[in-house]
Design a protein around this motif. Structure first.
Motif, mmCIF file in Angstrom:
data_model
loop_
_atom_site.group_PDB
_atom_site.id
_atom_site.type_symbol
_atom_site.label_atom_id
_atom_site.label_comp_id
_atom_site.label_asym_id
_atom_site.label_seq_id
_atom_site.Cartn_x
_atom_site.Cartn_y
_atom_site.Cartn_z
ATOM 1 N N PHE A 67 34.636 69.302 65.537
ATOM 2 C CA PHE A 67 35.690 68.303 64.793
ATOM 3 C C PHE A 67 34.798 67.128 64.255
ATOM 4 C CE2 PHE A 67 37.877 64.204 64.883
ATOM 5 C CZ PHE A 67 39.053 64.405 64.189
ATOM 6 N N LEU A 68 33.751 66.735 64.742
ATOM 7 C CA LEU A 68 32.740 65.962 64.183
ATOM 8 C C LEU A 68 32.061 66.282 63.016
ATOM 9 C CD1 LEU A 68 31.706 64.192 67.392
ATOM 10 C CD2 LEU A 68 33.555 63.142 66.014
ATOM 11 N N ARG A 75 38.939 65.538 58.891
ATOM 12 C CA ARG A 75 39.037 64.802 60.373
ATOM 13 C C ARG A 75 40.222 64.028 60.340
ATOM 14 N NH1 ARG A 75 33.586 63.487 60.243
ATOM 15 N NH2 ARG A 75 34.029 61.307 59.945
ATOM 16 N N ARG A 78 43.854 65.654 59.686
ATOM 17 C CA ARG A 78 44.254 66.367 60.982
ATOM 18 C C ARG A 78 45.011 65.289 61.844
ATOM 19 N NH1 ARG A 78 39.893 69.744 64.555
ATOM 20 N NH2 ARG A 78 39.590 71.473 63.000
#
Length: 208
Positions: A67-68, A75, A78
């Motif tokens: 995710f990072l 990001r 989401r």
């Protein structure tokens, strides 16, 4: 007759917007990439995975590992899309109990009015929260597409179908919330007309 119809129309638009918002969250076509060297392949990118569409082999997708490691716009998109879906679901539940056609709570009209107002406001917030990430990704795509520092030979990302679905979802949610809140403007007329009729009957009884 007009107010229940407007309420049902608002609920239908809001439900459609919420379904499209959920669909936008999981569609992998936020960005499209056509390779000039191989026109038989189309690359797509969503919030969760990247896919390659081949004319003969169908679609193959791979989930993002971290995710990072995603770009900032993906990001935050989401998170915002999850917030939009949650607000839309909560708006559907609250405004549903505030509809005039629902017999539950007929004697608590003030509570039903507040639920309808809160539901319409949540639909507004859900629509705005859906439009913001879609517009942000579209803006970053335009900036990258016209970036002069990137050589012309390098393929560039373009708008995907999910962006247009997200815009439609946001506008449907805002329209649905507006219809629901506009119906509240006529609720003050009915009590006044009832009191006027009661006053006229009392006057007639006194004269008799």
């Amino acid at each position: 007759v007009c107010r229940p119809t407007a309420q049902l129309s608002g609920m239908l638009f809001s439900l459609l917007g919420w379904v499209l918002s959920c669909l936008t969250t999981y569609l992998p076509q936020w960005k499209n990439l056509n390779l000039e060297l191989n026109e038989l392949e189309i690359w797509t990118m969503g919030l969760w995975q990247a896919c390659v569409v081949q004319e003969e082999g169908g679609m193959q997708c791979k989930d993002f590992d971290s995710f990072l490691a995603l770009p900032p716009e993906l990001r935050i998109s989401r998170v915002l899309m999850f917030v939009s879906n949650g607000l839309g679901l909560l708006g559907l539940l609250l405004s549903g109990f505030g509809l005039d056609c629902l017999k539950i709570g007929e004697r608590q009209q003030e509570l039903k009015k507040r639920l309808l107002l809160l539901g319409g406001t949540l639909f507004w917030m859900s629509g705005i929260t859906a439009i913001v990430p879609v517009s942000w990704v579209a803006h970053s795509t335009v900036q990258e597409f016209w970036d002069e520092s990137i050589p012309d030979i390098v393929p560039r990302w373009d708008f995907g179908e999910a962006l247009f679905t997200g815009w439609l979802a946001g506008f449907c949610l805002i329209l649905g919330g507006s219809l629901l809140n506009c119906t509240l403007c006529s609720t003050e007329v009915l009590p006044s007309s009832v009191h006027l009729a009661v006053a006229e009957l009392q006057d007639q009884c006194q004269h008799l």
